[in-house]
Design a protein around this motif. Structure first.
Motif, PDB file in Angstrom:
ATOM      1  N   UNK A   1       0.776  -1.243   0.000  1.00  0.00           N
ATOM      2  CA  UNK A   1       0.000   0.000   0.000  1.00  0.00           C
ATOM      3  C   UNK A   1       0.808   1.295   0.000  1.00  0.00           C
ATOM      4  N   UNK A   2       2.111   1.198  -0.116  1.00  0.00           N
ATOM      5  CA  UNK A   2       2.924   2.415  -0.254  1.00  0.00           C
ATOM      6  C   UNK A   2       3.690   2.309  -1.567  1.00  0.00           C
ATOM      7  N   UNK A   3       3.554   3.324  -2.405  1.00  0.00           N
ATOM      8  CA  UNK A   3       4.197   3.262  -3.721  1.00  0.00           C
ATOM      9  C   UNK A   3       5.091   4.451  -3.985  1.00  0.00           C
ATOM     10  N   UNK A   4       5.297   4.701  -5.266  1.00  0.00           N
ATOM     11  CA  UNK A   4       6.191   5.769  -5.712  1.00  0.00           C
ATOM     12  C   UNK A   4       5.350   7.023  -5.954  1.00  0.00           C
ATOM     13  N   UNK A   5       5.348   7.907  -4.960  1.00  0.00           N
ATOM     14  CA  UNK A   5       4.458   9.069  -4.996  1.00  0.00           C
ATOM     15  C   UNK A   5       5.212  10.340  -4.618  1.00  0.00           C
ATOM     16  N   UNK A   6       6.484  10.410  -5.024  1.00  0.00           N
ATOM     17  CA  UNK A   6       7.296  11.569  -4.594  1.00  0.00           C
ATOM     18  C   UNK A   6       6.659  12.898  -4.974  1.00  0.00           C
ATOM     19  N   UNK A   7       5.960  12.940  -6.106  1.00  0.00           N
ATOM     20  CA  UNK A   7       5.384  14.197  -6.599  1.00  0.00           C
ATOM     21  C   UNK A   7       4.197  14.672  -5.758  1.00  0.00           C
ATOM     22  N   UNK A   8       3.670  13.784  -4.904  1.00  0.00           N
ATOM     23  CA  UNK A   8       2.536  14.183  -4.056  1.00  0.00           C
ATOM     24  C   UNK A   8       2.975  14.588  -2.646  1.00  0.00           C
ATOM     25  N   UNK A   9       4.288  14.593  -2.384  1.00  0.00           N
ATOM     26  CA  UNK A   9       4.767  14.845  -1.019  1.00  0.00           C
ATOM     27  C   UNK A   9       4.516  16.279  -0.539  1.00  0.00           C
ATOM     28  N   UNK A  10       4.110  17.162  -1.426  1.00  0.00           N
ATOM     29  CA  UNK A  10       3.763  18.522  -1.015  1.00  0.00           C
ATOM     30  C   UNK A  10       2.400  18.612  -0.343  1.00  0.00           C
ATOM     31  N   UNK A  11       1.705  17.479  -0.217  1.00  0.00           N
ATOM     32  CA  UNK A  11       0.364  17.453   0.398  1.00  0.00           C
ATOM     33  C   UNK A  11       0.399  16.546   1.626  1.00  0.00           C
TER      34      UNK A  11
ATOM     35  N   UNK B   1      -1.209  18.886 -16.888  1.00  0.00           N
ATOM     36  CA  UNK B   1       0.170  19.315 -17.092  1.00  0.00           C
ATOM     37  C   UNK B   1       1.130  18.216 -16.739  1.00  0.00           C
ATOM     38  N   UNK B   2       2.435  18.517 -16.823  1.00  0.00           N
ATOM     39  CA  UNK B   2       3.451  17.491 -16.554  1.00  0.00           C
ATOM     40  C   UNK B   2       3.605  17.194 -15.057  1.00  0.00           C
ATOM     41  N   UNK B   3       4.217  16.046 -14.768  1.00  0.00           N
ATOM     42  CA  UNK B   3       4.489  15.654 -13.377  1.00  0.00           C
ATOM     43  C   UNK B   3       6.001  15.727 -13.144  1.00  0.00           C
ATOM     44  N   UNK B   4       6.389  16.564 -12.170  1.00  0.00           N
ATOM     45  CA  UNK B   4       7.812  16.690 -11.814  1.00  0.00           C
ATOM     46  C   UNK B   4       7.957  16.524 -10.304  1.00  0.00           C
ATOM     47  N   UNK B   5       8.704  17.413  -9.642  1.00  0.00           N
ATOM     48  CA  UNK B   5       8.888  17.229  -8.199  1.00  0.00           C
ATOM     49  C   UNK B   5       7.723  17.838  -7.414  1.00  0.00           C
ATOM     50  N   UNK B   6       7.731  17.595  -6.100  1.00  0.00           N
ATOM     51  CA  UNK B   6       6.571  17.910  -5.254  1.00  0.00           C
ATOM     52  C   UNK B   6       6.193  19.393  -5.258  1.00  0.00           C
ATOM     53  N   UNK B   7       7.175  20.303  -5.178  1.00  0.00           N
ATOM     54  CA  UNK B   7       6.850  21.735  -5.133  1.00  0.00           C
ATOM     55  C   UNK B   7       6.240  22.198  -6.446  1.00  0.00           C
TER      56      UNK B   7
ATOM     57  N   UNK C   1       4.594  20.274  -8.506  1.00  0.00           N
ATOM     58  CA  UNK C   1       3.255  19.673  -8.604  1.00  0.00           C
ATOM     59  C   UNK C   1       2.237  20.519  -7.840  1.00  0.00           C
ATOM     60  N   UNK C   2       2.589  20.901  -6.642  1.00  0.00           N
ATOM     61  CA  UNK C   2       1.641  21.674  -5.819  1.00  0.00           C
ATOM     62  C   UNK C   2       1.328  23.024  -6.467  1.00  0.00           C
ATOM     63  N   UNK C   3       2.347  23.635  -7.111  1.00  0.00           N
ATOM     64  CA  UNK C   3       2.134  24.932  -7.772  1.00  0.00           C
ATOM     65  C   UNK C   3       1.229  24.786  -8.998  1.00  0.00           C
ATOM     66  N   UNK C   4       1.405  23.701  -9.745  1.00  0.00           N
ATOM     67  CA  UNK C   4       0.583  23.485 -10.950  1.00  0.00           C
ATOM     68  C   UNK C   4      -0.833  23.040 -10.622  1.00  0.00           C
ATOM     69  N   UNK C   5      -0.947  22.227  -9.565  1.00  0.00           N
ATOM     70  CA  UNK C   5      -2.235  21.585  -9.244  1.00  0.00           C
ATOM     71  C   UNK C   5      -2.549  21.885  -7.774  1.00  0.00           C
ATOM     72  N   UNK C   6      -2.997  23.130  -7.499  1.00  0.00           N
ATOM     73  CA  UNK C   6      -3.060  23.600  -6.105  1.00  0.00           C
ATOM     74  C   UNK C   6      -3.951  22.769  -5.185  1.00  0.00           C
ATOM     75  N   UNK C   7      -5.038  22.181  -5.712  1.00  0.00           N
ATOM     76  CA  UNK C   7      -5.888  21.376  -4.811  1.00  0.00           C
ATOM     77  C   UNK C   7      -5.620  19.881  -4.970  1.00  0.00           C
ATOM     78  N   UNK C   8      -4.614  19.545  -5.795  1.00  0.00           N
ATOM     79  CA  UNK C   8      -4.192  18.142  -5.906  1.00  0.00           C
ATOM     80  C   UNK C   8      -4.788  17.382  -7.073  1.00  0.00           C
ATOM     81  N   UNK C   9      -5.848  17.920  -7.691  1.00  0.00           N
ATOM     82  CA  UNK C   9      -6.473  17.212  -8.823  1.00  0.00           C
ATOM     83  C   UNK C   9      -5.687  17.488 -10.107  1.00  0.00           C
ATOM     84  N   UNK C  10      -5.735  16.530 -11.031  1.00  0.00           N
ATOM     85  CA  UNK C  10      -5.182  16.745 -12.375  1.00  0.00           C
ATOM     86  C   UNK C  10      -6.271  16.424 -13.403  1.00  0.00           C
ATOM     87  N   UNK C  11      -6.797  17.452 -14.027  1.00  0.00           N
ATOM     88  CA  UNK C  11      -7.744  17.261 -15.140  1.00  0.00           C
ATOM     89  C   UNK C  11      -9.086  16.660 -14.759  1.00  0.00           C
ATOM     90  N   UNK C  12      -9.377  16.577 -13.481  1.00  0.00           N
ATOM     91  CA  UNK C  12     -10.574  15.817 -13.083  1.00  0.00           C
ATOM     92  C   UNK C  12     -11.644  16.688 -12.428  1.00  0.00           C
TER      93      UNK C  12
END
Ligand code: NI
Length: 249
Positions: free
Chosen positions: A64-74, A195-201, A203-214
């Motif tokens: 149940x723990x995976x590769x989610x480095x880009x979400x670490x800003x949340x 948009x693209x997925x890069x590092x956590x900061x 990601x948070x700047x591009x997708x402020x509430x955490x959603x992508x396209x949804x």
């Protein structure tokens, strides 16, 4: 049959009639304002649990723990770096293969895991290749949303605003299974940016509430139930076909 609710003699018996196992694998990461942090591991677990009610198949504990480095800003996100994740997958497979499991199907719930799972498989096969011996097992990655018919149903349920992250389909699946944890929120904009997925900061700047396209507001438990039932049936078929594969050697 659930491995974690079985005893070792029961697993020994199971191995007399099948050498296949399903491992739900996902991630614990932010899923926007209403998505549960466990969404990506819960979805494959929910589908696998449903599938084993209808068929004599074995489901392992959820990774149940995976590769989610880009979400670490949340807050609440927990991630393994790719190398740690791959090392852990390797030891899960070596453990299971040591007991005699020959077909190991990872039912995945997180797009960010795909590259590392495939690379982990290559590392495991490489051990056999360099030693000039058969691996003794075959590995398969199935994303739950790619199971037969599931994408078509999700497109029909959510023709717009499905998006890539915190999607209404995955949130619907968790709403069906955990109806006491359904949340709501106001969205601005209704459909999140892509948009693209890069590092956590970034990601948070591009997708402020955490959603992508949804637009997760379209999720309902009923839609989730339909997705789960279809995905569970397709998983049983997929595992059956994988189990019947024979080695040419
Ligand atoms: Ni997800």
């Amino acid at each position: 049959m659930l491995l974690h609710r079985s005893t070792w003699p029961e697993i020994e018996q199971f191995l007399q009639r099948s050498r296949s196992i399903v491992i739900p694998i996902g991630s614990n990461e932010q899923h926007g304002p209403i998505g549960l942090l466990g969404t990506d591991w819960m979805c494959p677990e929910i589908i696998a649990n449903e599938a084993q009610k209808e068929a004599d198949i074995l489901i392992g504990p959820t990774f149940n723990i995976g590769m989610a480095q880009h979400h670490l800003g949340f807050a609440g996100t927990i991630s393994l770096r790719p190398s740690t994740f791959m090392a852990a997958i390797g030891d899960w497979v070596r453990s299971l293969a040591g007991h005699g499991f020959e077909k190991i199907l990872f039912l995945n719930g997180h797009g960010g895991n795909i590259a590392s799972i495939e690379a982990a498989f290559s590392e495991l096969y490489a051990e056999a290749s360099f030693a000039g011996r058969p691996a003794g097992f075959a590995l398969k990655l199935c994303n739950w949303w790619d199971l037969e018919g599931v994408g078509a149903l999700a497109n029909q349920q959510f023709p717009t605003g499905h998006g890539m992250h915190a999607t209404p389909s995955e949130i619907a699946v968790t709403q069906w299974a955990y109806s006491d944890s359904i949340k709501s929120a106001d969205y601005h904009p209704q459909i999140a940016p892509s948009g693209p997925i890069r590092e956590a900061l970034d990601f948070r700047a591009r997708f402020p509430d955490g959603r992508m396209g949804s637009d997760p507001a379209q999720a309902t438990p009923e839609k989730g139930g339909a997705l789960v039932r279809l995905a569970a049936q397709s998983l049983v078929k997929e595992l059956g076909a994988f189990s019947r594969e024979t080695s040419p050697r």
